[in-house]
Design a protein around this motif. Structure first.
Motif, PDB file in Angstrom:
ATOM      1  N   TYR A   1      48.881  43.051  41.645  1.00  0.00           N
ATOM      2  CA  TYR A   1      47.914  42.752  40.686  1.00  0.00           C
ATOM      3  C   TYR A   1      46.774  44.071  40.851  1.00  0.00           C
ATOM      4  CZ  TYR A   1      49.113  38.031  40.314  1.00  0.00           C
ATOM      5  OH  TYR A   1      49.858  36.943  40.020  1.00  0.00           O
ATOM      6  N   THR A   2      46.365  44.367  39.909  1.00  0.00           N
ATOM      7  CA  THR A   2      45.160  45.574  39.990  1.00  0.00           C
ATOM      8  C   THR A   2      43.914  45.121  39.873  1.00  0.00           C
ATOM      9  OG1 THR A   2      45.258  45.734  37.437  1.00  0.00           O
ATOM     10  CG2 THR A   2      46.847  47.226  38.919  1.00  0.00           C
ATOM     11  N   ASP A   3      43.638  43.774  39.699  1.00  0.00           N
ATOM     12  CA  ASP A   3      42.221  43.101  39.696  1.00  0.00           C
ATOM     13  C   ASP A   3      42.432  41.727  40.443  1.00  0.00           C
ATOM     14  OD1 ASP A   3      39.708  43.116  37.913  1.00  0.00           O
ATOM     15  OD2 ASP A   3      40.335  40.955  38.017  1.00  0.00           O
ATOM     16  N   LEU A   4      41.267  41.724  41.395  1.00  0.00           N
ATOM     17  CA  LEU A   4      41.335  40.223  42.252  1.00  0.00           C
ATOM     18  C   LEU A   4      41.161  39.231  41.441  1.00  0.00           C
ATOM     19  CD1 LEU A   4      41.345  39.118  44.841  1.00  0.00           C
ATOM     20  CD2 LEU A   4      38.914  39.804  45.240  1.00  0.00           C
ATOM     21  N   ALA A   5      40.219  39.294  40.383  1.00  0.00           N
ATOM     22  CA  ALA A   5      40.105  38.129  39.498  1.00  0.00           C
ATOM     23  C   ALA A   5      41.399  37.543  38.859  1.00  0.00           C
ATOM     24  CB  ALA A   5      39.020  38.377  38.371  1.00  0.00           C
ATOM     25  N   ASN A   6      42.171  38.429  38.495  1.00  0.00           N
ATOM     26  CA  ASN A   6      43.538  38.006  37.849  1.00  0.00           C
ATOM     27  C   ASN A   6      44.473  37.262  38.598  1.00  0.00           C
ATOM     28  OD1 ASN A   6      42.812  39.157  35.430  1.00  0.00           O
ATOM     29  ND2 ASN A   6      43.851  41.037  35.717  1.00  0.00           N
ATOM     30  N   PHE A   7      44.351  37.659  39.942  1.00  0.00           N
ATOM     31  CA  PHE A   7      45.278  37.074  40.955  1.00  0.00           C
ATOM     32  C   PHE A   7      44.411  35.644  41.382  1.00  0.00           C
ATOM     33  CE2 PHE A   7      45.564  36.642  45.649  1.00  0.00           C
ATOM     34  CZ  PHE A   7      46.753  36.072  45.917  1.00  0.00           C
ATOM     35  N   THR A   8      43.206  35.679  41.667  1.00  0.00           N
ATOM     36  CA  THR A   8      42.714  34.371  41.645  1.00  0.00           C
ATOM     37  C   THR A   8      43.059  33.273  40.711  1.00  0.00           C
ATOM     38  OG1 THR A   8      40.827  35.466  42.924  1.00  0.00           O
ATOM     39  CG2 THR A   8      40.502  33.261  42.278  1.00  0.00           C
TER      40      THR A   8
ATOM     41  N   LEU B   1      46.209  39.877  56.249  1.00  0.00           N
ATOM     42  CA  LEU B   1      45.818  40.632  55.080  1.00  0.00           C
ATOM     43  C   LEU B   1      44.607  39.737  54.236  1.00  0.00           C
ATOM     44  CD1 LEU B   1      49.176  41.782  53.342  1.00  0.00           C
ATOM     45  CD2 LEU B   1      47.745  42.722  54.816  1.00  0.00           C
ATOM     46  N   THR B   2      43.699  40.559  53.944  1.00  0.00           N
ATOM     47  CA  THR B   2      42.664  39.731  53.392  1.00  0.00           C
ATOM     48  C   THR B   2      43.265  39.178  51.822  1.00  0.00           C
ATOM     49  OG1 THR B   2      41.817  41.684  52.115  1.00  0.00           O
ATOM     50  CG2 THR B   2      41.053  41.495  54.467  1.00  0.00           C
ATOM     51  N   VAL B   3      42.489  38.499  51.066  1.00  0.00           N
ATOM     52  CA  VAL B   3      42.923  38.160  49.828  1.00  0.00           C
ATOM     53  C   VAL B   3      43.014  39.318  48.902  1.00  0.00           C
ATOM     54  CG1 VAL B   3      42.312  36.665  48.061  1.00  0.00           C
ATOM     55  CG2 VAL B   3      41.986  35.682  50.034  1.00  0.00           C
ATOM     56  N   THR B   4      41.979  40.255  48.824  1.00  0.00           N
ATOM     57  CA  THR B   4      42.159  41.456  48.189  1.00  0.00           C
ATOM     58  C   THR B   4      43.517  42.003  48.410  1.00  0.00           C
ATOM     59  OG1 THR B   4      39.711  41.620  47.941  1.00  0.00           O
ATOM     60  CG2 THR B   4      40.979  43.550  47.489  1.00  0.00           C
ATOM     61  N   GLN B   5      43.666  42.245  49.682  1.00  0.00           N
ATOM     62  CA  GLN B   5      44.889  42.912  50.038  1.00  0.00           C
ATOM     63  C   GLN B   5      46.192  42.461  49.604  1.00  0.00           C
ATOM     64  OE1 GLN B   5      44.161  43.219  54.504  1.00  0.00           O
ATOM     65  NE2 GLN B   5      43.406  45.479  54.364  1.00  0.00           N
ATOM     66  N   VAL B   6      46.146  41.092  49.680  1.00  0.00           N
ATOM     67  CA  VAL B   6      47.363  40.018  49.347  1.00  0.00           C
ATOM     68  C   VAL B   6      47.439  40.485  47.757  1.00  0.00           C
ATOM     69  CG1 VAL B   6      48.251  38.018  48.791  1.00  0.00           C
ATOM     70  CG2 VAL B   6      47.343  38.597  51.025  1.00  0.00           C
ATOM     71  N   ALA B   7      46.395  40.473  47.100  1.00  0.00           N
ATOM     72  CA  ALA B   7      46.700  40.675  45.521  1.00  0.00           C
ATOM     73  C   ALA B   7      47.110  42.190  45.342  1.00  0.00           C
ATOM     74  CB  ALA B   7      45.138  40.671  44.868  1.00  0.00           C
TER      75      ALA B   7
END
Length: 355
Positions: A315-322, A304-310
């Motif tokens: 998580y609904t927002d990649l920035a929040n996950f990061t 999975l990509t980082v976005t897919q993992v999020a």
């Protein structure tokens, strides 16, 4: 300093005692030396503290002079030695269901270690990690014993259908390496350079659908219910946080809510929350801890990509996950994924060299 609780089954160390007796060791003198009542080992439901186990193991190694004592202890542990969890595994409809059950209820088997179950298109993994602080010698003893005991349990479960699998141990090759030849289906890899102590067992995905020798769906349901009830009894021992973390970690149909876990225990959410507060934690804290561990697993062991993992983690927002990941890990998800993949390539290379 927190008082240690006797919560580790004594039955496994009773088997070690039997190995010592067969070797001509004066077991009663050893037990007296470490302050363990010999009658305790004869009780099927008896428990020991981790400091008692540490003292017993160290004394046994010293008195017997046998560095391969852990292997014989593990070989003496058949799947039925694991009480209700063992019987549930034996009757499981498939080996995959048996492995998942073991992961969910491993605290009933050996609270000194935790286990994680992973399954993707390439392989299935069981990862064992120490959950209690112990000396290096005692840890090495337990790692070897777990490898041997798991080999015996898989043989009991699948019989002649057991296929070769890989075992990675975070320890150097022992002097008694020749004894591992007794494990006919095991490809061993001693990984001294690992930073985290533990064991990784890797199986081909086909094992998931293998039918155990004694598969019985009705017996499995009854045994699984027995395991669930035993887990519920953690309320009496003040270990609700460990049970909640286990359920959050091992649930396969999405992460359960506080309400769902409370219903399982026949409690109100408020009461369950109060139990967790008494253990100086909360559902929210455990949820975030488990979600972070899950994030690391997906980043390191999936395509999975980082976005897919999020999104997989809710998580609904990649920035929040990061932001959340960096706060706990000290690096971004992308950085962690890069390092983890590099280490995995080293592991594969080491596997090719040692095979």
């Amino acid at each position: 300093m927190t008082e240690q609780v006797a919560d580790i089954p004594a039955r496994y160390y009773a088997r070690m005692g039997e190995v010592l007796l067969r070797a001509g060791v004066d077991l009663f003198s050893v037990l007296e030396k470490v302050g363990i009542d010999p009658q305790l080992l004869a009780q099927p439901d008896a428990m020991l503290r981790i400091d008692q186990i540490e003292a017993f193991v160290m004394a046994a190694l010293q008195v017997s002079g046998r560095q391969d004592l852990a292997l014989d202890t593990g070989y003496a542990l058949h799947i039925t030695s694991h009480s209700s969890v063992g019987y549930a595994m034996l009757s499981s409809p498939t080996a995959g269901q048996g492995m998942r059950l073991l992961a969910r209820y491993f605290r009933l088997v050996m609270p000194a270690f935790s286990i994680r179950y992973r399954h993707d298109a390439e392989h299935i993994e069981l990862v064992f990690e120490p959950a209690r602080l112990m000396s290096k010698a005692c840890l090495m003893f337990h790692l070897e014993a777990i490898v041997a005991a798991t080999y015996i349990a898989l043989g009991d479960l699948l019989g002649e259908h057991l296929q070769a699998y890989d075992v990675f141990l975070s320890m150097p090759k022992p002097a008694h390496i020749a004894r591992y030849a007794e494990m006919r289906h095991v490809r061993l890899h001693f990984m001294e350079w690992w930073t985290a102590p533990g064991i990784r067992m890797r199986f081909a995905p086909e094992i998931m659908d293998r039918r155990p020798v004694l598969a019985d769906p009705d017996a499995f349901r009854r045994a699984e219910e027995r395991c669930r009830m035993l887990a519920v009894n953690v309320l009496a021992s003040g270990k609700v946080a460990g049970w909640v973390a286990m359920m959050l970690r091992e649930s396969t149909d999405g992460i359960p809510t506080l309400t769902e876990l409370a219903q399982t225990l026949n409690l109100s959410t408020r009461t369950l929350d109060r139990y967790l507060t008494m253990e100086q934690t909360s559902f929210r804290k455990l949820y975030h801890q488990v979600r972070h561990v899950r994030a690391k697993e997906l980043l390191a062991n999936s395509h999975l990509t980082v976005t897919q993992v999020a999104y997989e983690l809710g998580y609904t927002d990649l920035a929040n996950f990061t932001r959340a990941f960096r706060k706990q890990e000290g690096k971004s998800p992308a950085e962690y994924k890069h390092v983890a993949r590099k280490n995995d390539r080293l592991t594969r290379l080491e596997s090719m060299v040692t095979t």
